[in-house]
Design an enzyme around this catalytic site. Structure first.
Site, PDB file in Angstrom:
ATOM      1  N   GLU A 168       0.795  -1.234   0.000  1.00 30.04           N
ATOM      2  CA  GLU A 168       0.000   0.000   0.000  1.00 30.04           C
ATOM      3  C   GLU A 168       0.829   1.287   0.000  1.00 30.04           C
ATOM      4  O   GLU A 168       0.583   2.194   0.788  1.00 30.04           O
ATOM      5  CB  GLU A 168      -0.976  -0.017   1.184  1.00 30.04           C
ATOM      6  CG  GLU A 168      -1.895  -1.228   1.152  1.00 30.04           C
ATOM      7  CD  GLU A 168      -2.711  -1.421   2.431  1.00 30.04           C
ATOM      8  OE1 GLU A 168      -2.695  -0.519   3.288  1.00 30.04           O
ATOM      9  OE2 GLU A 168      -3.340  -2.482   2.571  1.00 30.04           O
ATOM     10  N   ASN A 208       1.929  -5.121  -3.104  1.00 31.75           N
ATOM     11  CA  ASN A 208       0.554  -5.512  -2.771  1.00 31.75           C
ATOM     12  C   ASN A 208      -0.264  -4.270  -2.430  1.00 31.75           C
ATOM     13  O   ASN A 208       0.180  -3.420  -1.647  1.00 31.75           O
ATOM     14  CB  ASN A 208       0.627  -6.446  -1.548  1.00 31.75           C
ATOM     15  CG  ASN A 208      -0.696  -7.078  -1.180  1.00 31.75           C
ATOM     16  OD1 ASN A 208      -1.401  -7.612  -2.037  1.00 31.75           O
ATOM     17  ND2 ASN A 208      -1.047  -7.040   0.104  1.00 31.75           N
ATOM     18  N   HIS A 244     -10.598  -5.978  -1.451  1.00 36.70           N
ATOM     19  CA  HIS A 244     -11.590  -5.853  -0.368  1.00 36.70           C
ATOM     20  C   HIS A 244     -12.782  -5.122  -0.981  1.00 36.70           C
ATOM     21  O   HIS A 244     -12.776  -3.890  -1.099  1.00 36.70           O
ATOM     22  CB  HIS A 244     -11.018  -5.049   0.800  1.00 36.70           C
ATOM     23  CG  HIS A 244      -9.824  -5.714   1.417  1.00 36.70           C
ATOM     24  ND1 HIS A 244      -9.925  -6.847   2.199  1.00 36.70           N
ATOM     25  CD2 HIS A 244      -8.494  -5.408   1.375  1.00 36.70           C
ATOM     26  CE1 HIS A 244      -8.718  -7.213   2.605  1.00 36.70           C
ATOM     27  NE2 HIS A 244      -7.829  -6.356   2.118  1.00 36.70           N
ATOM     28  N   GLU A 275      -6.178 -10.812  -1.051  1.00 39.61           N
ATOM     29  CA  GLU A 275      -6.960 -10.506   0.152  1.00 39.61           C
ATOM     30  C   GLU A 275      -8.442 -10.329  -0.169  1.00 39.61           C
ATOM     31  O   GLU A 275      -9.073  -9.360   0.276  1.00 39.61           O
ATOM     32  CB  GLU A 275      -6.435  -9.220   0.817  1.00 39.61           C
ATOM     33  CG  GLU A 275      -4.959  -9.230   1.129  1.00 39.61           C
ATOM     34  CD  GLU A 275      -4.477  -8.010   1.921  1.00 39.61           C
ATOM     35  OE1 GLU A 275      -5.311  -7.244   2.432  1.00 39.61           O
ATOM     36  OE2 GLU A 275      -3.251  -7.848   2.024  1.00 39.61           O
ATOM     37  N   ASP A 277     -12.265 -10.241  -0.032  1.00 41.81           N
ATOM     38  CA  ASP A 277     -13.475 -10.404   0.780  1.00 41.81           C
ATOM     39  C   ASP A 277     -14.555  -9.522   0.181  1.00 41.81           C
ATOM     40  O   ASP A 277     -14.260  -8.542  -0.500  1.00 41.81           O
ATOM     41  CB  ASP A 277     -13.270 -10.129   2.281  1.00 41.81           C
ATOM     42  CG  ASP A 277     -12.520  -8.856   2.601  1.00 41.81           C
ATOM     43  OD1 ASP A 277     -12.678  -7.861   1.862  1.00 41.81           O
ATOM     44  OD2 ASP A 277     -11.784  -8.831   3.606  1.00 41.81           O
TER      45      ASP A 277
END
Ligand code: G3I
Length: 369
Positions: A168, A208, A244, A275, A277
């Site tokens: 990030e 990432n 996300h 990641e 979700d």
């Protein structure tokens, strides 16, 4: 739900043995997988399927640990390899908890994704409260990156084949302000990759970030950063697309995700879904704060969308979710009014998203790698 019916039939057949489809007691009968476990389906596609794992419930054993090991051939430590747990002080490392997570992965033949070496969050006070010179912060960062990567290469050889080296570093379309950016300067990103490579030249090293799975201004900014690193000869192997996302507004289309994966393929880089979700707004459409069946079906489509894109891409062989059960998820703490983001519910019943993922992994004709 298929899992519930299988359990019910087993209960009837087993009669007096006693059976319970919910609960978390480690004494209960281990739940059966509703289909072939996801890890078996994924292996047939040469893809790893994994989830972020939280050390507390994992090391307690019980249903969290058994379902994790049953379904996944990969895990990412959710928090245990971040600076706060690993670095109690400037001159010490504490690998005790993270080592147990890696040992669990080793026992269960799971790949571990190292997460994460350089981030602006979850940094210890001793680091953030001091006014470091550029040289001293560079020494601290180099020592951290090399010590952590070396530790795992030596203690669990080949168990961590991929690292999220830098996490990030872009906010919007610019470099994110952070202790690293402010004190070392923008070259901290390239330096971190170089140091990680010096520590383990076989490990695949990733950048990432979130909000970069499809095409967007941020996705373009990350692409530009990464292309610049490649052009400079920095040892970067891939890009982690966190994902996300929400049931509404919808995530990027499959076509946009595929196009984004392709442009990294053109740079000679791997991608990974690191990641995923899909959080659901609760207390609106659902009953009693539970997701509605429409929300669950929508969520299932979105899980399948990311899985299909990854399995079909020549440069994507790593598909991971940020958790797997709604019983243990970062979402309710981070997003008030949202939850139910994962593929198993709070009682470890598989949701429609599980079935959609099983179909995507089981039926796709992609060749992975
Ligand atoms: O360890 C303390 C505990 O002692 C205390 O009692 C408790 C009280 O709230 O907090 C605990 O720390 C929490 C930690 O998770 C461990 O559970 C922190 O408050 C909480 O902020 C922290 O959240 C984590 C977050 O990263 C931190 O930024 C989430 O669990 C974790 O899922 C999340 O993961 C990140 C990825 O690393 C990078 N990508 C985004 C993703 C979601 O934010």
């Amino acid at each position: 739900m298929r899992y519930a019916s299988v359990t019910l039939v087993l209960c009837v057949l087993l009669g007096l043995l006693g059976c319970d489809s919910g609960g978390s007691s480690s004494e209960m009968t281990e739940p059966e997988s509703p289909t072939d476990p996801l890890r078996d389906l994924a292996s047939q596609q040469s893809v790893r399927v994994g989830a972020a794992a939280r050390a507390g419930p994992l090391l307690d054993g019980g249903q969290y640990a058994s379902v994790l090991a049953r379904e996944f051939n990969a895990l990412t430590p959710e928090n245990t390899m971040k600076w706060t747990p690993l670095r109690p002080s400037a001159d010490s490392f504490d690998f005790s908890v993270a080592d147990q997570v890696v040992a669990f992965a080793e026992e269960n033949d799971m790949d571990v994704r190292g997460h994460t070496l350089v981030w602006h969050r979850q940094l210890p006070n001793w680091l953030t409260s001091h006014d470091w010179s550029r040289d001293s912060l560079m020494t601290i960062l180099e020592t951290h990156v090399k010590t952590v990567v070396n530790h795992y290469e030596e203690t669990y050889p080949n168990r961590i084949a991929r690292w999220d080296v830098v996490n990030e570093a872009i906010s919007g379309t610019s470099r994110r302000p952070s202790i690293w950016q402010e004190t070392i300067g923008p070259e901290y990103v390239a330096l971190a990759f170089q140091w990680a490579h010096e520590a383990d030249s076989d490990a695949k090293l990733y950048y990432n970030d979130y909000g970069i799975a499809g095409t967007s201004d941020k996705s373009d900014a990350v692409y530009d950063l990464v292309r610049g690193l490649v052009e400079e000869g920095v040892p970067i192997d891939g890009v982690g697309l966190q994902a996300h996302v929400l049931t509404y507004p919808p995530p990027p289309t499959e076509e946009a995700i595929v196009r984004n994966m392709q442009r990294y393929e053109d740079l000679g880089l791997d991608v990974a879904i690191t990641e995923l979700d899909v959080r659901v707004p609760l207390n609106t459409d659902g009953e009693d704060g539970r997701p509605s069946s429409e929300q669950l079906d929508q969520q299932a489509d979105y899980y399948a969308r990311f899985a299909n894109a990854c399995v079909g891409a020549p440069n994507c062989s790593d598909f991971r979710m940020w958790g797997f059960t709604d019983a243990v998820s970062w979402i309710p703490n981070a997003y008030d009014g949202y939850g139910a983001a994962l593929i198993f519910d709070e009682t470890y019943e598989p949701k429609p998203a599980y079935d959609a993922l099983a179909r995507a992994l089981g039926e796709s004709s992609g060749d992975g790698n």
